[in-house]
Design a protein around this motif. Structure first.
Motif, PDB file in Angstrom:
ATOM      1  N   ASP A 122     -23.503  -7.914  47.195  1.00 47.47           N
ATOM      2  CA  ASP A 122     -22.728  -8.154  45.858  1.00 47.47           C
ATOM      3  C   ASP A 122     -21.424  -8.389  46.305  1.00 47.47           C
ATOM      4  O   ASP A 122     -20.646  -8.821  45.518  1.00 47.47           O
ATOM      5  CB  ASP A 122     -22.970  -6.850  45.221  1.00 47.47           C
ATOM      6  CG  ASP A 122     -22.506  -5.525  45.665  1.00 47.47           C
ATOM      7  OD1 ASP A 122     -21.364  -5.145  45.747  1.00 47.47           O
ATOM      8  OD2 ASP A 122     -23.655  -5.072  46.364  1.00 47.47           O
ATOM      9  N   GLN A 123     -20.984  -7.738  47.521  1.00 47.05           N
ATOM     10  CA  GLN A 123     -19.410  -8.002  48.107  1.00 47.05           C
ATOM     11  C   GLN A 123     -19.091  -9.207  48.194  1.00 47.05           C
ATOM     12  O   GLN A 123     -17.834  -9.443  48.148  1.00 47.05           O
ATOM     13  CB  GLN A 123     -19.370  -7.254  49.355  1.00 47.05           C
ATOM     14  CG  GLN A 123     -19.486  -5.824  49.384  1.00 47.05           C
ATOM     15  CD  GLN A 123     -19.333  -4.799  50.487  1.00 47.05           C
ATOM     16  OE1 GLN A 123     -19.025  -5.493  51.509  1.00 47.05           O
ATOM     17  NE2 GLN A 123     -19.219  -3.680  50.527  1.00 47.05           N
ATOM     18  N   LEU A 124     -19.724 -10.102  48.063  1.00 45.83           N
ATOM     19  CA  LEU A 124     -19.449 -11.754  48.440  1.00 45.83           C
ATOM     20  C   LEU A 124     -19.980 -12.354  47.146  1.00 45.83           C
ATOM     21  O   LEU A 124     -19.570 -13.830  47.179  1.00 45.83           O
ATOM     22  CB  LEU A 124     -19.994 -12.227  49.518  1.00 45.83           C
ATOM     23  CG  LEU A 124     -19.507 -11.577  51.114  1.00 45.83           C
ATOM     24  CD1 LEU A 124     -20.559 -11.992  51.860  1.00 45.83           C
ATOM     25  CD2 LEU A 124     -18.232 -11.671  51.314  1.00 45.83           C
ATOM     26  N   TRP A 125     -20.206 -11.961  46.133  1.00 47.08           N
ATOM     27  CA  TRP A 125     -20.547 -12.620  44.865  1.00 47.08           C
ATOM     28  C   TRP A 125     -19.357 -13.030  44.136  1.00 47.08           C
ATOM     29  O   TRP A 125     -18.224 -12.350  44.159  1.00 47.08           O
ATOM     30  CB  TRP A 125     -21.615 -11.777  44.056  1.00 47.08           C
ATOM     31  CG  TRP A 125     -23.121 -11.661  44.621  1.00 47.08           C
ATOM     32  CD1 TRP A 125     -23.407 -12.395  45.478  1.00 47.08           C
ATOM     33  CD2 TRP A 125     -23.742 -10.878  44.373  1.00 47.08           C
ATOM     34  NE1 TRP A 125     -24.710 -12.238  45.887  1.00 47.08           N
ATOM     35  CE2 TRP A 125     -25.032 -11.162  44.964  1.00 47.08           C
ATOM     36  CE3 TRP A 125     -23.964  -9.720  43.187  1.00 47.08           C
ATOM     37  CZ2 TRP A 125     -26.352 -10.270  45.161  1.00 47.08           C
ATOM     38  CZ3 TRP A 125     -25.345  -9.072  43.156  1.00 47.08           C
ATOM     39  CH2 TRP A 125     -26.132  -9.654  44.037  1.00 47.08           C
ATOM     40  N   PRO A 126     -19.143 -14.015  43.299  1.00 41.49           N
ATOM     41  CA  PRO A 126     -17.955 -14.510  42.741  1.00 41.49           C
ATOM     42  C   PRO A 126     -17.520 -13.735  41.500  1.00 41.49           C
ATOM     43  O   PRO A 126     -16.390 -13.676  41.007  1.00 41.49           O
ATOM     44  CB  PRO A 126     -18.170 -15.922  42.031  1.00 41.49           C
ATOM     45  CG  PRO A 126     -19.685 -15.846  42.062  1.00 41.49           C
ATOM     46  CD  PRO A 126     -20.344 -15.055  42.969  1.00 41.49           C
ATOM     47  N   ASN A 127     -18.431 -12.590  41.056  1.00 39.73           N
ATOM     48  CA  ASN A 127     -17.862 -11.874  40.037  1.00 39.73           C
ATOM     49  C   ASN A 127     -18.962 -10.796  39.737  1.00 39.73           C
ATOM     50  O   ASN A 127     -19.904 -10.710  40.374  1.00 39.73           O
ATOM     51  CB  ASN A 127     -18.039 -12.606  38.505  1.00 39.73           C
ATOM     52  CG  ASN A 127     -19.432 -13.277  38.096  1.00 39.73           C
ATOM     53  OD1 ASN A 127     -20.184 -12.460  38.083  1.00 39.73           O
ATOM     54  ND2 ASN A 127     -19.536 -14.606  38.333  1.00 39.73           N
ATOM     55  N   ALA A 128     -18.406  -9.724  38.946  1.00 39.99           N
ATOM     56  CA  ALA A 128     -19.188  -8.502  38.808  1.00 39.99           C
ATOM     57  C   ALA A 128     -20.490  -8.492  38.000  1.00 39.99           C
ATOM     58  O   ALA A 128     -21.113  -7.660  38.054  1.00 39.99           O
ATOM     59  CB  ALA A 128     -18.406  -7.247  38.372  1.00 39.99           C
ATOM     60  N   LYS A 129     -20.505  -9.686  37.105  1.00 44.84           N
ATOM     61  CA  LYS A 129     -21.677  -9.726  36.411  1.00 44.84           C
ATOM     62  C   LYS A 129     -23.160 -10.047  37.118  1.00 44.84           C
ATOM     63  O   LYS A 129     -23.955  -9.610  36.478  1.00 44.84           O
ATOM     64  CB  LYS A 129     -21.322 -11.041  35.158  1.00 44.84           C
ATOM     65  CG  LYS A 129     -22.340 -11.218  33.930  1.00 44.84           C
ATOM     66  CD  LYS A 129     -22.174 -10.071  33.221  1.00 44.84           C
ATOM     67  CE  LYS A 129     -23.016 -10.241  31.946  1.00 44.84           C
ATOM     68  NZ  LYS A 129     -24.519 -10.666  32.090  1.00 44.84           N
ATOM     69  N   VAL A 130     -23.077 -10.469  38.068  1.00 43.65           N
ATOM     70  CA  VAL A 130     -24.266 -10.892  38.580  1.00 43.65           C
ATOM     71  C   VAL A 130     -24.966  -9.539  39.162  1.00 43.65           C
ATOM     72  O   VAL A 130     -25.890  -9.471  38.895  1.00 43.65           O
ATOM     73  CB  VAL A 130     -23.775 -11.720  40.145  1.00 43.65           C
ATOM     74  CG1 VAL A 130     -25.191 -11.968  40.720  1.00 43.65           C
ATOM     75  CG2 VAL A 130     -23.068 -12.970  39.587  1.00 43.65           C
ATOM     76  N   GLN A 131     -24.148  -8.586  39.605  1.00 46.10           N
ATOM     77  CA  GLN A 131     -24.831  -7.237  39.784  1.00 46.10           C
ATOM     78  C   GLN A 131     -25.278  -6.541  38.506  1.00 46.10           C
ATOM     79  O   GLN A 131     -26.269  -5.946  38.491  1.00 46.10           O
ATOM     80  CB  GLN A 131     -23.630  -6.481  40.826  1.00 46.10           C
ATOM     81  CG  GLN A 131     -24.326  -5.445  41.307  1.00 46.10           C
ATOM     82  CD  GLN A 131     -23.493  -3.962  41.901  1.00 46.10           C
ATOM     83  OE1 GLN A 131     -22.547  -3.703  41.107  1.00 46.10           O
ATOM     84  NE2 GLN A 131     -23.540  -3.815  42.779  1.00 46.10           N
ATOM     85  N   GLN A 132     -24.458  -6.652  37.666  1.00 48.04           N
ATOM     86  CA  GLN A 132     -24.964  -5.792  36.322  1.00 48.04           C
ATOM     87  C   GLN A 132     -26.145  -6.260  35.890  1.00 48.04           C
ATOM     88  O   GLN A 132     -26.840  -5.728  35.375  1.00 48.04           O
ATOM     89  CB  GLN A 132     -23.573  -5.874  35.459  1.00 48.04           C
ATOM     90  CG  GLN A 132     -22.191  -5.465  35.769  1.00 48.04           C
ATOM     91  CD  GLN A 132     -22.462  -3.883  36.190  1.00 48.04           C
ATOM     92  OE1 GLN A 132     -22.933  -2.952  35.537  1.00 48.04           O
ATOM     93  NE2 GLN A 132     -22.044  -3.537  37.500  1.00 48.04           N
ATOM     94  N   THR A 133     -26.371  -7.796  36.082  1.00 41.88           N
ATOM     95  CA  THR A 133     -27.241  -8.481  35.467  1.00 41.88           C
ATOM     96  C   THR A 133     -28.674  -8.043  36.201  1.00 41.88           C
ATOM     97  O   THR A 133     -29.472  -7.562  35.775  1.00 41.88           O
ATOM     98  CB  THR A 133     -27.305  -9.739  35.376  1.00 41.88           C
ATOM     99  OG1 THR A 133     -26.131 -10.229  34.497  1.00 41.88           O
ATOM    100  CG2 THR A 133     -28.373 -10.757  35.140  1.00 41.88           C
ATOM    101  N   MET A 134     -28.280  -7.787  37.664  1.00 39.80           N
ATOM    102  CA  MET A 134     -29.541  -7.432  38.483  1.00 39.80           C
ATOM    103  C   MET A 134     -29.769  -6.137  38.083  1.00 39.80           C
ATOM    104  O   MET A 134     -31.073  -5.693  38.316  1.00 39.80           O
ATOM    105  CB  MET A 134     -28.991  -7.788  40.126  1.00 39.80           C
ATOM    106  CG  MET A 134     -29.673  -7.152  40.859  1.00 39.80           C
ATOM    107  SD  MET A 134     -29.448  -7.252  42.715  1.00 39.80           S
ATOM    108  CE  MET A 134     -27.992  -5.837  42.486  1.00 39.80           C
ATOM    109  N   LEU A 135     -28.907  -5.003  38.006  1.00 37.49           N
ATOM    110  CA  LEU A 135     -29.110  -3.712  37.792  1.00 37.49           C
ATOM    111  C   LEU A 135     -30.059  -3.417  36.693  1.00 37.49           C
ATOM    112  O   LEU A 135     -31.065  -2.748  36.898  1.00 37.49           O
ATOM    113  CB  LEU A 135     -27.976  -2.923  37.893  1.00 37.49           C
ATOM    114  CG  LEU A 135     -26.962  -3.086  39.136  1.00 37.49           C
ATOM    115  CD1 LEU A 135     -25.789  -2.243  39.114  1.00 37.49           C
ATOM    116  CD2 LEU A 135     -27.748  -2.508  40.354  1.00 37.49           C
ATOM    117  N   SER A 136     -29.526  -3.954  35.597  1.00 37.15           N
ATOM    118  CA  SER A 136     -30.220  -3.874  34.315  1.00 37.15           C
ATOM    119  C   SER A 136     -31.775  -4.454  34.335  1.00 37.15           C
ATOM    120  O   SER A 136     -32.563  -4.231  33.851  1.00 37.15           O
ATOM    121  CB  SER A 136     -29.304  -4.420  32.932  1.00 37.15           C
ATOM    122  OG  SER A 136     -29.373  -5.670  33.212  1.00 37.15           O
TER     123      SER A 136
END
Length: 421
Positions: free
Chosen positions: A380-394
């Motif tokens: 996630d450190q190299l993803w363009p925004n925080a939404k990608v990770q939030q979508t992955m977690l949920s």
């Protein structure tokens, strides 16, 4: 990763890192305000306490009012506090751009003070500096490096008569054997959504980056996607582990704290987490011995990689009520004394060279992988925004509760990634 922490990682776990700690509270000093009172918010429960004591001892008359909380709770609160002017002088900040408490996310709106003029900033290795900066300026005092892998309870392994696996086939056999003995292989606390990513990241490191170290660059150029890549393979392996019985019953009903208790007391043979969990396990079982090993994803051990990257550090509030003391604290964190206190307590590795630190035996394999360049950053450190990770977690929680599918999750992650920053 703590990390998001993972970043989750850790770290993280982290998250926790990441990538992160659980259960919050306020540890205090004197009353608020005053030139010798520093306010601090941290996710480094179990290690920040010793650092604060050492800082206060080195600075007579100074008091630190601090709170500790888990990554999920912290990330929900810190942006609100910064926006309302109620944030502390110093706060935990994750590297890169992967979650709501990450460097890019907090520096872009001007919430963090530029730390580029601090003497330690120029000494950070390039790989760590790159995720501590936003638009070429340093905003994050990253004191340690973290890794994600299988942390084994050595006494529980011995009792079960099993040894850590180094191939995918052996891993599944290990899980079946452990289950047959009545002691599941790994504790999994997926009730806390940041925990859901750690097994996946450990598998992605090898399945995705083993054959293609340039995968991130291809994603950024629009020449690769989550859905049409080995991310799908890694996610399938994660679910295969679940179906094989690698985890205790009801991971969604188990939180991070409870998962630690399972691994620390030998109710499971270990836990897939960031190295930061080692200190917490030792806290619950001081007589225990815990060792981090790579989690294999193929049947060729030489191909195995470990997610290892900069862990969560500390940023200074751009509107700190006591900016001089805040800078003094961050300088202490980045000193050999402060850095070594942190990484020793967390079971990590220092981010700067020449601190005189000797890694704990629990991290022998992680150190060897870092030295051999067999690591990749927390995804996630190299993803363009925080939404990608939030979508992955949920989405991972929804998959574990049979409300979604791997295909739907990866498609949603692609949509968020392509939305850009």
């Amino acid at each position: 990763m703590k990390t998001r922490m993972l970043t989750a990682l850790v770290t993280t776990a982290t998250a926790t890192a990441l990538l992160a700690a659980c259960s919050g509270g306020t540890k205090s000093a004197s009353g608020a305000g005053g030139s010798k009172t520093l306010t601090l918010a941290s996710v480094d429960q179990g290690s920040i306490e010793d650092v604060v004591k050492a800082f206060e001892k080195a600075n007579p008359g100074v008091k630190v009012r601090y709170t500790t909380s888990g990554a999920d709770q912290y990330q929900q609160q810190i942006r609100t506090q910064l926006a309302s002017g109620t944030a502390p002088d110093v706060m935990s900040v994750w590297p890169g751009n992967g979650n709501p408490g990450a460097t890019h996310v907090l520096a872009k709106p001007g919430y963090l003070r530029d730390l580029s003029d601090q003497p330690w900033a120029a000494k950070m290795p390039a790989a760590i500096k790159s995720v501590a900066q936003y638009e070429g300026k340093t905003y994050n005092a990253i004191f340690g490096q973290n890794g994600i892998g299988a942390v084994y309870n050595e006494q529980a392994l011995k009792k079960a008569g099993l040894t850590p696996p180094d191939t995918w086939t052996k891993l599944l056999a290990f899980c079946r054997d452990a289950k047959a003995k009545g002691t599941p292989a790994f504790a999994l606390g997926n009730q806390d959504n940041w925990v859901t990513q750690l097994v996946l990241y450990a598998l992605v490191a090898t399945t995705v980056y083993g054959p293609d170290r340039n995968f991130d660059q291809k994603m950024q150029a629009g020449r690769a996607t989550f859905a049409k890549s080995e991310w799908a393979t890694a996610l399938d392996k994660y679910l295969t582990m679940e179906k094989t019985g690698c985890f205790q019953k009801n991971p969604l009903g188990t939180n991070y704290e409870a998962s630690q208790q399972l691994a620390a007391t030998g109710k499971t043979l270990g836990i897939v987490q960031g190295n930061w969990v080692i200190a917490l396990l030792k806290g619950k079982n001081p007589e225990g011995t815990f060792t981090l090993k790579a989690l294999p994803a193929t049947d060729t051990p030489s191909q195995t990689l470990i997610p290892a990257a900069a862990g969560a550090g500390y940023g200074v509030n751009a509107k700190a009520k006591n900016p001089e003391l805040a800078l003094k604290f961050v300088k202490f964190v980045m000193s050999p004394q402060g850095m070594n206190l942190f990484v020793k307590k967390q079971g990590g590795l220092p981010s700067l060279p020449d601190t005189g630190y000797r890694a704990d035996a629990s991290l022998t394999e992680l150190s060897a992988f870092i030295t051999a360049n067999r690591t990749v950053p927390f995804m996630d450190q190299l993803w363009p925004n925080a939404k990608v990770q939030q979508t992955m977690l949920s989405g991972l929680q929804e998959i574990f509760s049979d409300q979604s599918t791997p295909e739907e999750l990866l498609k949603d992650m692609d949509s968020d990634y392509q939305a850009g920053s």
